[in-house]
Structures are given as C-alpha cells and as structure tokens.
Design a protein around this motif. Structure first.
Motif, PDB file in Angstrom:
ATOM      1  N   GLY A   2       0.779  -1.228   0.000  1.00  0.00           N
ATOM      2  CA  GLY A   2       0.000   0.000   0.000  1.00  0.00           C
ATOM      3  C   GLY A   2       0.810   1.276   0.000  1.00  0.00           C
ATOM      4  O   GLY A   2       0.232   2.365  -0.090  1.00  0.00           O
ATOM      5  N   LEU A   3       2.145   1.154   0.111  1.00  0.00           N
ATOM      6  CA  LEU A   3       2.993   2.343   0.137  1.00  0.00           C
ATOM      7  C   LEU A   3       3.997   2.310  -1.015  1.00  0.00           C
ATOM      8  O   LEU A   3       4.486   1.231  -1.372  1.00  0.00           O
ATOM      9  N   PRO A   4       4.339   3.467  -1.560  1.00  0.00           N
ATOM     10  CA  PRO A   4       5.410   3.506  -2.559  1.00  0.00           C
ATOM     11  C   PRO A   4       6.772   3.448  -1.877  1.00  0.00           C
ATOM     12  O   PRO A   4       6.894   3.579  -0.655  1.00  0.00           O
ATOM     13  N   GLY A   5       7.813   3.278  -2.666  1.00  0.00           N
ATOM     14  CA  GLY A   5       9.170   3.319  -2.159  1.00  0.00           C
ATOM     15  C   GLY A   5       9.643   1.991  -1.583  1.00  0.00           C
ATOM     16  O   GLY A   5       8.893   1.019  -1.482  1.00  0.00           O
ATOM     17  N   LEU A   6      10.922   1.971  -1.226  1.00  0.00           N
ATOM     18  CA  LEU A   6      11.537   0.822  -0.576  1.00  0.00           C
ATOM     19  C   LEU A   6      11.943   1.238   0.834  1.00  0.00           C
ATOM     20  O   LEU A   6      12.526   2.315   1.025  1.00  0.00           O
ATOM     21  N   TRP A   7      11.670   0.379   1.822  1.00  0.00           N
ATOM     22  CA  TRP A   7      11.858   0.741   3.221  1.00  0.00           C
ATOM     23  C   TRP A   7      12.795  -0.248   3.893  1.00  0.00           C
ATOM     24  O   TRP A   7      12.752  -1.450   3.639  1.00  0.00           O
ATOM     25  N   SER A   8      13.645   0.251   4.788  1.00  0.00           N
ATOM     26  CA  SER A   8      14.580  -0.602   5.510  1.00  0.00           C
ATOM     27  C   SER A   8      14.995   0.078   6.812  1.00  0.00           C
ATOM     28  O   SER A   8      14.631   1.226   7.078  1.00  0.00           O
ATOM     29  N   ALA A   9      15.766  -0.660   7.618  1.00  0.00           N
ATOM     30  CA  ALA A   9      16.300  -0.134   8.877  1.00  0.00           C
ATOM     31  C   ALA A   9      17.817  -0.139   8.800  1.00  0.00           C
ATOM     32  O   ALA A   9      18.416  -1.134   8.372  1.00  0.00           O
ATOM     33  N   ALA A  10      18.433   0.961   9.222  1.00  0.00           N
ATOM     34  CA  ALA A  10      19.896   1.050   9.168  1.00  0.00           C
ATOM     35  C   ALA A  10      20.386   2.039  10.208  1.00  0.00           C
ATOM     36  O   ALA A  10      19.931   3.187  10.251  1.00  0.00           O
ATOM     37  N   ASP A  11      21.310   1.586  11.076  1.00  0.00           N
ATOM     38  CA  ASP A  11      21.980   2.461  12.040  1.00  0.00           C
ATOM     39  C   ASP A  11      21.000   3.248  12.916  1.00  0.00           C
ATOM     40  O   ASP A  11      21.184   4.440  13.173  1.00  0.00           O
ATOM     41  N   GLY A  12      19.936   2.590  13.359  1.00  0.00           N
ATOM     42  CA  GLY A  12      18.978   3.228  14.244  1.00  0.00           C
ATOM     43  C   GLY A  12      18.019   4.181  13.566  1.00  0.00           C
ATOM     44  O   GLY A  12      17.295   4.920  14.246  1.00  0.00           O
ATOM     45  N   LEU A  13      17.991   4.175  12.232  1.00  0.00           N
ATOM     46  CA  LEU A  13      17.119   5.068  11.471  1.00  0.00           C
ATOM     47  C   LEU A  13      16.293   4.259  10.479  1.00  0.00           C
ATOM     48  O   LEU A  13      16.698   3.175  10.040  1.00  0.00           O
ATOM     49  N   VAL A  14      15.142   4.794  10.108  1.00  0.00           N
ATOM     50  CA  VAL A  14      14.336   4.218   9.034  1.00  0.00           C
ATOM     51  C   VAL A  14      14.802   4.827   7.727  1.00  0.00           C
ATOM     52  O   VAL A  14      14.904   6.051   7.603  1.00  0.00           O
ATOM     53  N   ARG A  15      15.099   3.978   6.774  1.00  0.00           N
ATOM     54  CA  ARG A  15      15.603   4.437   5.473  1.00  0.00           C
ATOM     55  C   ARG A  15      14.532   4.202   4.406  1.00  0.00           C
ATOM     56  O   ARG A  15      13.885   3.154   4.384  1.00  0.00           O
ATOM     57  N   VAL A  16      14.338   5.188   3.547  1.00  0.00           N
ATOM     58  CA  VAL A  16      13.384   5.064   2.458  1.00  0.00           C
ATOM     59  C   VAL A  16      14.025   5.533   1.166  1.00  0.00           C
ATOM     60  O   VAL A  16      14.749   6.537   1.139  1.00  0.00           O
ATOM     61  N   SER A  17      13.767   4.786   0.126  1.00  0.00           N
ATOM     62  CA  SER A  17      14.193   5.163  -1.218  1.00  0.00           C
ATOM     63  C   SER A  17      12.937   5.426  -2.033  1.00  0.00           C
ATOM     64  O   SER A  17      12.105   4.524  -2.219  1.00  0.00           O
ATOM     65  N   ALA A  18      12.759   6.672  -2.467  1.00  0.00           N
ATOM     66  CA  ALA A  18      11.530   7.066  -3.148  1.00  0.00           C
ATOM     67  C   ALA A  18      11.836   8.104  -4.216  1.00  0.00           C
ATOM     68  O   ALA A  18      12.905   8.733  -4.213  1.00  0.00           O
ATOM     69  N   THR A  19      10.903   8.283  -5.124  1.00  0.00           N
ATOM     70  CA  THR A  19      11.024   9.331  -6.139  1.00  0.00           C
ATOM     71  C   THR A  19      10.016  10.430  -5.841  1.00  0.00           C
ATOM     72  O   THR A  19       9.052  10.220  -5.096  1.00  0.00           O
ATOM     73  N   ALA A  20      10.221  11.579  -6.448  1.00  0.00           N
ATOM     74  CA  ALA A  20       9.296  12.691  -6.245  1.00  0.00           C
ATOM     75  C   ALA A  20       7.876  12.308  -6.657  1.00  0.00           C
ATOM     76  O   ALA A  20       6.896  12.748  -6.051  1.00  0.00           O
ATOM     77  N   ALA A  21       7.762  11.465  -7.661  1.00  0.00           N
ATOM     78  CA  ALA A  21       6.443  11.055  -8.143  1.00  0.00           C
ATOM     79  C   ALA A  21       5.684  10.218  -7.107  1.00  0.00           C
ATOM     80  O   ALA A  21       4.452  10.122  -7.164  1.00  0.00           O
ATOM     81  N   ASP A  22       6.407   9.623  -6.144  1.00  0.00           N
ATOM     82  CA  ASP A  22       5.741   8.827  -5.113  1.00  0.00           C
ATOM     83  C   ASP A  22       4.920   9.702  -4.163  1.00  0.00           C
ATOM     84  O   ASP A  22       3.968   9.235  -3.556  1.00  0.00           O
TER      85      ASP A  22
END
Length: 264
Positions: free
Chosen positions: A42-62
């Motif tokens: 249900g969400l765009p982008g790719l999500w992960s956890a790294a070094d105590g932070l939530v990481r997201v890879s997304a484009t402006a179109a998302d």
C-alpha cells in the motif's frame, strides 16, 4: 470545577483524542523493517532499517513528504534515499503521503513504520467509548515506595512477543475494604501502571492503564480509578501494548473508568 465535572471533560477529551484524524483508531499497520530494502503493501518506495534510522528510497512522483510543522506542505518532498528518525529520538521525523501519516518507531532496538490513515475502517466505524458512571469512592489515597534501583520485568505484549517493562516502584492503597499494591513506572513526574481486575475481559477490555499524580511528601499520591483508560491496542490491533506485570491483577471488580470501544 468539581471532580465529577473534571472527569466529564476528561472523557470528552479522550473520545476526541482517539478519534482524531491520526489518532489510535487510524492505525492500519505497524511494519517491522529489515536491513534489506523491501516494499510495504500500500505504500510507494523501498523501506529498511539502518543504524537506528528508518531508510526510504523514493522518487518525487511517489509523493512522500517530510512532515515539517509550520512549513509549506509542498516542501519536504522526498526524492532519492532518505533517513527518518524514530519516535524515540528527541526530534523524530514522521512523513506523510497525502492524508496518510507515516511514523517511524523504535522498540527494543527494532525499527518499524506505522501507518495512520484517517479513512481506516476502525475510525469510520467508531461510535464512542463506554464508561462507568463517575463514583468518588474509586479515588483513594495511595503511597508510592520507589525501588532502590529502577528495574525491568519481562511481560507479554499485545503482539504476542515478550518485552521488558521498566518499573520504578509500588503504590500501596486500600480499596473495597482490602489492602492492595501495584507495580508502577514513571512518566515524567507522574506514575503510570498497567492493571487488570475482576471485570477485565468481560465488562471491560482485557487490561487498562492508569496514571497517578507525582508523589508528594512521604510518597503520597491519589489513585483515581475513574480515570482508568483503555490502552491503544483496544482501538487498533497494530499497537504494541504491555500486559500487566506480575501482581497487577486486582481481585476486586473495578467498576470505574473506561470499559470498551463501541463500533457502529
């Protein structure tokens, strides 16, 4: 304002809070993240956890934006790789996707993304919280005795996992002609607890939360069970709520405070 009037305002504020656009009823998912980027349904982008932070890879179109209070909502559009600070950080970084709010959280070193949707079925169907009538006899004096050192007890949580619950001492009080104690934690200057009683799972939800004023001289405070309230997991299945620690299940039927969530 009398105690009964203050209680009435409290019940009204509770109803408004849980039914707010991004309140507990709006939670539609808690998605635990792995180091490897992955999609969330249900969400765009790719999500992960790294070094105590939530990481997201997304484009402006998302259309994912950083939530920046006081700034133009058109600012903060995410394009590329970004990190979001969780709710345990002094300056957390939620994001938005249209009306949906995306909240990074951290629990015991694990990271997750919570999704709050104002159009959630639970929020749409919400018809109020049932409560017992106010009764002054359920507000009793209590005395807080701190532990020598703060400690943690491992308790089951609503998601089926066991986690440590930080506790700081006990309160002693007399209720329905009997002496009782409860293990409590600190929340700022105040005390908080997780309790069950003879109504739990029948007349009321399976457990409830309590908050007590900051202890004064000789640890004196007040336990007002008219203000016993439902935990977040009573409103949405995706919350992580601790069950009562050992000794926090009262034998008396506490016919005070919030009872159940009503749905249409």
């Amino acid at each position: 304002m009398t105690a009964a009037e203050e209680w009435k305002h409290w019940t009204e504020a509770r109803t408004a809070s849980v039914s707010a656009p991004h309140g507990p009823l709006a939670l539609t998912g808690t998605h635990w993240l792995e180091p490897e980027p992955a999609r969330i349904t249900g969400l765009p982008g790719l999500w992960s956890a790294a070094d105590g932070l939530v990481r997201v890879s997304a484009t402006a179109a998302d259309g994912i934006r950083l939530e920046t209070p006081g700034h133009d909502p058109q600012d903060g559009l995410l394009d590329g790789e970004h990190t979001l600070r969780p709710d345990t950080d002094p300056v957390p970084q939620p994001a938005t996707l249209g009306d949906v709010r995306l909240v990074p959280i951290e629990r015991e070193g694990e990271l997750a993304l919570r999704v709050f949707d104002p159009a959630s079925p639970a929020r749409t169907a919400f018809a109020g919280i049932t409560v017992y009538p106010y009764a002054p006899e359920w507000a009793v004096p209590a005395v807080f005795t701190p532990f020598e050192d703060d400690r943690a007890v491992v308790v089951p949580n609503a998601d089926g996992r066991e986690r440590p619950l930080e506790v700081t001492g006990r309160i002693a009080f007399r209720l329905a002609g009997e002496d009782h104690t409860l293990t409590v934690s600190r929340s700022g200057e105040r005390l908080t607890g997780v309790i069950a009683d003879a109504t739990s799972g029948h007349q009321t939800y399976r457990f409830r939360f309590i908050t007590l004023p900051a202890p004064g001289t000789h640890g004196r405070t007040v336990l007002d069970l008219n203000h016993a309230y439902l935990p977040p997991c009573a409103f949405a299945d995706h919350f992580v709520c601790p069950f009562p620690p050992p000794g926090n299940r009262l034998t008396v039927a506490v016919e005070a405070g919030e009872k159940q969530v009503l749905s249409r």
